[in-house]
Design an enzyme around this catalytic site. Structure first.
Site, PDB file in Angstrom:
ATOM      1  N   LYS A   1       0.817  -1.219   0.000  1.00 48.19           N
ATOM      2  CA  LYS A   1       0.000   0.000   0.000  1.00 48.19           C
ATOM      3  C   LYS A   1       0.845   1.260   0.000  1.00 48.19           C
ATOM      4  CE  LYS A   1      -4.412  -1.545   1.360  1.00 48.19           C
ATOM      5  NZ  LYS A   1      -5.543  -1.528   2.269  1.00 48.19           N
TER       6      LYS A   1
ATOM      7  N   LYS B   1      -5.238  -9.914  -6.424  1.00 46.21           N
ATOM      8  CA  LYS B   1      -6.413 -10.219  -5.600  1.00 46.21           C
ATOM      9  C   LYS B   1      -7.617  -9.373  -6.047  1.00 46.21           C
ATOM     10  CE  LYS B   1      -7.217  -8.491  -1.333  1.00 46.21           C
ATOM     11  NZ  LYS B   1      -7.317  -8.261   0.113  1.00 46.21           N
TER      12      LYS B   1
ATOM     13  N   LYS C   1     -11.720  -4.597  -3.024  1.00 44.99           N
ATOM     14  CA  LYS C   1     -12.790  -3.609  -3.050  1.00 44.99           C
ATOM     15  C   LYS C   1     -12.276  -2.233  -3.471  1.00 44.99           C
ATOM     16  CE  LYS C   1     -13.511  -4.064   1.980  1.00 44.99           C
ATOM     17  NZ  LYS C   1     -12.311  -3.634   2.687  1.00 44.99           N
TER      18      LYS C   1
HETATM   19  P1  AMP Z   1     -10.555  -6.407   3.173  1.00 43.52           P
HETATM   20  O1  AMP Z   1     -11.410  -6.315   1.964  1.00 43.52           O
HETATM   21  O2  AMP Z   1      -9.105  -6.298   2.848  1.00 43.52           O
HETATM   22  O3  AMP Z   1     -11.017  -5.532   4.310  1.00 43.52           O
HETATM   23  O4  AMP Z   1     -10.732  -7.906   3.701  1.00 43.52           O
HETATM   24  C1  AMP Z   1     -11.780  -8.357   4.520  1.00 43.52           C
HETATM   25  C2  AMP Z   1     -11.745  -9.876   4.601  1.00 43.52           C
HETATM   26  O5  AMP Z   1     -12.039 -10.442   3.322  1.00 43.52           O
HETATM   27  C3  AMP Z   1     -10.375 -10.445   5.005  1.00 43.52           C
HETATM   28  O6  AMP Z   1     -10.558 -11.621   5.783  1.00 43.52           O
HETATM   29  C4  AMP Z   1      -9.755 -10.773   3.679  1.00 43.52           C
HETATM   30  O7  AMP Z   1      -8.773 -11.764   3.783  1.00 43.52           O
HETATM   31  C5  AMP Z   1     -10.967 -11.257   2.881  1.00 43.52           C
HETATM   32  N1  AMP Z   1     -10.779 -11.003   1.441  1.00 43.52           N
HETATM   33  C6  AMP Z   1     -10.658  -9.791   0.838  1.00 43.52           C
HETATM   34  N2  AMP Z   1     -10.496  -9.927  -0.490  1.00 43.52           N
HETATM   35  C7  AMP Z   1     -10.487 -11.269  -0.732  1.00 43.52           C
HETATM   36  C8  AMP Z   1     -10.336 -12.048  -1.913  1.00 43.52           C
HETATM   37  N3  AMP Z   1     -10.155 -11.503  -3.112  1.00 43.52           N
HETATM   38  N4  AMP Z   1     -10.377 -13.398  -1.788  1.00 43.52           N
HETATM   39  C9  AMP Z   1     -10.572 -13.970  -0.575  1.00 43.52           C
HETATM   40  N5  AMP Z   1     -10.700 -13.296   0.572  1.00 43.52           N
HETATM   41  C10 AMP Z   1     -10.673 -11.962   0.504  1.00 43.52           C
END
Ligand code: AMP
Ligand code: TRP
Length: 329
Positions: free
Chosen positions: A115, A197, A200
């Site tokens: 980041k 990945k 969002k």
């Molecule tokens: P974040 O979107 O980074 O706040 O992630 C929130 C949760 O969703 C965390 O447990 C991440 O590991 C999971 N997560 C986010 N993006 C993915 C993805 N593309 N595939 C699987 N898990 C995800």
């Protein structure tokens, strides 16, 4: 207290949640509610480690709460709350900053390096300190298990180290947590680029399917998703990473095993497979959004308030111990 193990997890309201969040994290939580004491947070203080528009942030906090509920998190079984409503999180983060977290650990964090990129000196201290707040979230509740996607494993490892160091110095105050990562679907990749990945915060919205995307738009995104060379429908992570990702999405949302999908599509091509996947995704989103739209803002706020009270009780008790051993108030 019951003898059930405690799990804690959270998502930050920093963008539109994707099917990656659902498959990698939330869907796993739903299945754990009977077996564990579950605590799920909307981690808003993590979101402000990067710039947020306050109006959008407030909206997303309620939307994530509704997404938890629409996914099947049940407020009668699980605690659902907003991180900033329980000040013990930021208070403990400060204590851990001083007693447990080392600069060298934080410098190693992949998420920070990704980041911050080459701007390490001009990003906020909060972005650097992010994993310490996450450690506080987890260990405040004597969490044993942290169900997360693959990318968060390193942060949970750090939470373990911090908790151990604190305990070494002050006695056994914290339970040492462990990450739990799903075997399949732990990392859903971008539809544009299977080496990235699905996130969002993706600048390119075609790579991610948001849980609140119009089903017709999601259908188009699947039809346009990149595929690999060849034409056979087989799961081959190494040589066909884009297809492997699409197969994982199908299997996670439809419940059909990848083996059975391979069999079903023997002799057929990418086009046929994508058409079916587009349908699976659209049907999933229609059903999900129907549930989401039934939950009002007032209902979501009530559930957060109930969760705030439940979480505060546990967190304050632990903070009392922490203040005591450290020697402050
Ligand atoms: P974040 O979107 O980074 O706040 O992630 C929130 C949760 O969703 C965390 O447990 C991440 O590991 C999971 N997560 C986010 N993006 C993915 C993805 N593309 N595939 C699987 N898990 C995800
Ligand atoms: N850092 C996590 C993410 O980006 C979100 C998070 C914050 C979290 N606190 C947590 C996850 C505690 C699990 C437990 O996904």
């Amino acid at each position: 207290m019951t003898s059930k193990k405690t799990i804690f997890s959270g998502i930050k309201p920093s963008g539109d949640l994707t099917i990656g969040n659902y498959i990698g994290a939330i869907s796993q939580w739903v299945t754990m509610q009977d077996e564990y004491n579950c605590i799920f947070s909307v981690v808003d203080y993590h979101a402000i480690t990067v710039k947020q528009n306050p109006t959008d942030l407030r909206r997303r906090i309620l939307d994530i709460t509704k997404i938890y509920l629409a996914s099947g998190i049940n407020s009668k079984k699980s605690i659902i709350f907003q991180q900033s409503a329980v000040p013990a999180h930021t208070e403990l983060a400060w204590v851990l900053n001083c007693c447990g977290a080392y600069m060298a650990d934080l410098k190693k964090m992949t998420q920070f390096k990704d980041k911050a990129g080459d701007k390490q000196d001009s990003v906020s201290v909060g972005l650097f300190d992010y994993p310490v707040l996450m450690a506080a979230d987890i260990i405040l509740y004597d969490t044993q298990i942290v169900p997360v996607g693959d990318d968060q494993k390193q942060h949970v490892e750090l939470a373990r180290d911090i908790a151990k160091r604190f305990n070494n110095q002050y006695g056994p105050v914290f339970t040492i947590p462990e990450a739990m990562v799903k075997k399949e679907g732990a990392r859903i990749m971008s539809l544009n680029d299977p080496s990235k990945k699905m996130a969002k915060s993706d600048e390119n919205p075609a790579g991610a399917i948001a849980l609140l995307d119009e089903p017709e738009i999601a259908r188009k995104k699947i039809m346009k998703a990149v595929t690999d060379s060849g034409s056979e429908i087989i799961y081959d992570q190494k040589n066909k990473p884009a297809l492997a990702n699409l197969l994982t999405i199908h299997s996670s949302l439809s419940g059909e095993s990848i083996k059975s999908l391979e069999k079903k599509f023997t002799g057929k091509g990418y086009g046929d497979f994508k058409k079916e996947l587009a349908e699976v995704v659209a049907v999933f989103l229609i059903d999900f959004q129907k549930k989401f739209n039934k939950i009002s803002d007032v209902d979501a706020k009530k559930i957060l308030e109930k969760g705030r009270k439940q979480a505060t009780k546990i967190a304050e008790e632990k903070m009392g111990k922490v203040r005591g051993v450290v020697g402050v108030r």
